[in-house]
Design an enzyme around this catalytic site. Structure first.
Site, PDB file in Angstrom:
ATOM      1  N   MET A 138      -2.491  -9.227  -0.940  1.00  0.00           N
ATOM      2  CA  MET A 138      -1.700  -8.123  -1.472  1.00  0.00           C
ATOM      3  C   MET A 138      -1.418  -8.358  -2.946  1.00  0.00           C
ATOM      4  O   MET A 138      -1.669  -9.430  -3.481  1.00  0.00           O
ATOM      5  CB  MET A 138      -0.380  -7.989  -0.706  1.00  0.00           C
ATOM      6  CG  MET A 138      -0.549  -7.864   0.793  1.00  0.00           C
ATOM      7  SD  MET A 138      -1.542  -6.436   1.264  1.00  0.00           S
ATOM      8  CE  MET A 138      -1.615  -6.684   3.035  1.00  0.00           C
ATOM      9  N   CYS A 139      -0.836  -7.366  -3.608  1.00  0.00           N
ATOM     10  CA  CYS A 139      -0.630  -7.418  -5.048  1.00  0.00           C
ATOM     11  C   CYS A 139       0.649  -6.677  -5.399  1.00  0.00           C
ATOM     12  O   CYS A 139       1.375  -6.200  -4.525  1.00  0.00           O
ATOM     13  CB  CYS A 139      -1.814  -6.777  -5.775  1.00  0.00           C
ATOM     14  SG  CYS A 139      -3.436  -7.375  -5.240  1.00  0.00           S
ATOM     15  N   ARG A 140       0.915  -6.548  -6.668  1.00  0.00           N
ATOM     16  CA  ARG A 140       1.988  -5.716  -7.210  1.00  0.00           C
ATOM     17  C   ARG A 140       1.424  -4.975  -8.417  1.00  0.00           C
ATOM     18  O   ARG A 140       0.605  -5.516  -9.167  1.00  0.00           O
ATOM     19  CB  ARG A 140       3.179  -6.540  -7.660  1.00  0.00           C
ATOM     20  CG  ARG A 140       3.808  -7.466  -6.617  1.00  0.00           C
ATOM     21  CD  ARG A 140       4.740  -6.750  -5.649  1.00  0.00           C
ATOM     22  NE  ARG A 140       4.034  -6.116  -4.546  1.00  0.00           N
ATOM     23  CZ  ARG A 140       4.627  -5.481  -3.532  1.00  0.00           C
ATOM     24  NH1 ARG A 140       5.956  -5.371  -3.503  1.00  0.00           N
ATOM     25  NH2 ARG A 140       3.919  -4.939  -2.575  1.00  0.00           N
TER      26      ARG A 140
END
Length: 285
Positions: free
Chosen positions: A1-3
């Site tokens: 996942m990331c931001r």
């Protein structure tokens, strides 16, 4: 996942958006508050537009963690832009190579993704075989995200540089539907999350999507107002919702004033047109 985070509005200093807020994207790269794993240190990227120079964006990506990159801090203090995309990566699909860092660019378009296409390797062949050569050949990395970008480009009904806001929405909808349908055909029972962001520098389309509404989508928030201001170490949106001179969309609120931020509903589009007017509507296949 990331931001990730997105800005659209009056020209703003990159540092005010990316490095100075109390929970800036740099802070989120070290300590995300809304992910089980707080680190997002597998590279970063930032894309920005200066329309008086070019319709194409500037783009800087690096495999180093955002919190440890002095060049990011240096350029952030010297660039003003009316449209900015920034992304910090926590690798889920694809290795630790610079070509896997977001945003991805094609012509005047930028694309980012937060989330994961579940068991991507099971639908990867079908996705690649559906692409025209032009878009097949732009894939340089190994992420599900870059493949989704190619699928989006392939789904546009017009040349990418000429795509309208409506056409971008329609192509993203086709992209999400194909991912869903191929996953169903392969009997994939895990959940895909696709927070996509696309811009041509004038307009923006963002999705908050989860393949099964019974599960929670990746977090995504927005705030609008007259301007986003950083003064004496404090950053905040000024004159909330009174004017659309500034719009920020972010995986997590950038400031401690959480009341200033609204959670984007799950399985919805958020669009921003060339006049900075924002709209929300459901994703329906």
């Amino acid at each position: 996942m990331c931001r990730f985070m997105v800005y659209k509005g009056l020209p703003a200093l990159m540092a005010d958006l990316v490095t100075r807020p109390s929970h800036s994207l740099i802070k989120q790269s070290i300590k995300s508050l809304e992910r089980e794993e707080p680190l997002n240190g597998d590279g970063f990227g930032i894309g920005w537009y200066i329309p008086q120079i070019s319709s194409k964006p500037g783009l800087y990506t690096s495999l180093t963690p955002a919190w440890a990159n002095r060049n990011l801090e240096r350029i952030a203090e010297t660039i003003e832009t009316p449209c900015l995309f920034a992304h910090v990566r926590a690798a889920s699909v694809g290795g630790l190579i610079e070509t896997n860092c977001h945003p991805f660019q094609y012509g005047n378009l930028l694309f980012m993704h937060n989330g994961t296409i579940a068991e991507f390797e099971k639908i990867k062949r079908k996705l690649r075989e559906s692409l025209k050569d032009e878009y097949y050949n732009i894939i340089l990395g190994t992420t599900d995200s870059e493949h989704a970008f190619a699928l989006f480009l392939n789904s546009l009904k017009t040349a990418p540089d000429e795509a309208s806001l409506k056409e971008i929405v329609e192509a993203l909808s086709v992209c999400l539907k194909k991912i869903r349908d191929w996953s169903f055909e392969e009997e994939i029972d895990k959940i895909s999350t696709c927070n996509f962001a696309v811009t041509n520098g004038k307009e923006i389309v963002v999705t908050r999507y989860v393949s099964d509404p019974g599960y929670k989508a990746e977090s995504l928030y927005y705030t609008t107002g007259k301007r986003f201001e950083c003064l004496e170490g404090e950053c905040r949106m000024i004159d909330l919702k009174k004017e659309s001179n500034a719009i920020i969309i972010s995986s997590e609120p950038l400031t401690e004033y959480r009341e200033d931020w609204t959670s984007l509903p799950e399985n919805h589009f958020l669009t921003v047109n060339s006049d900075n007017k924002m709209d929300l509507f459901p994703i329906i296949f």
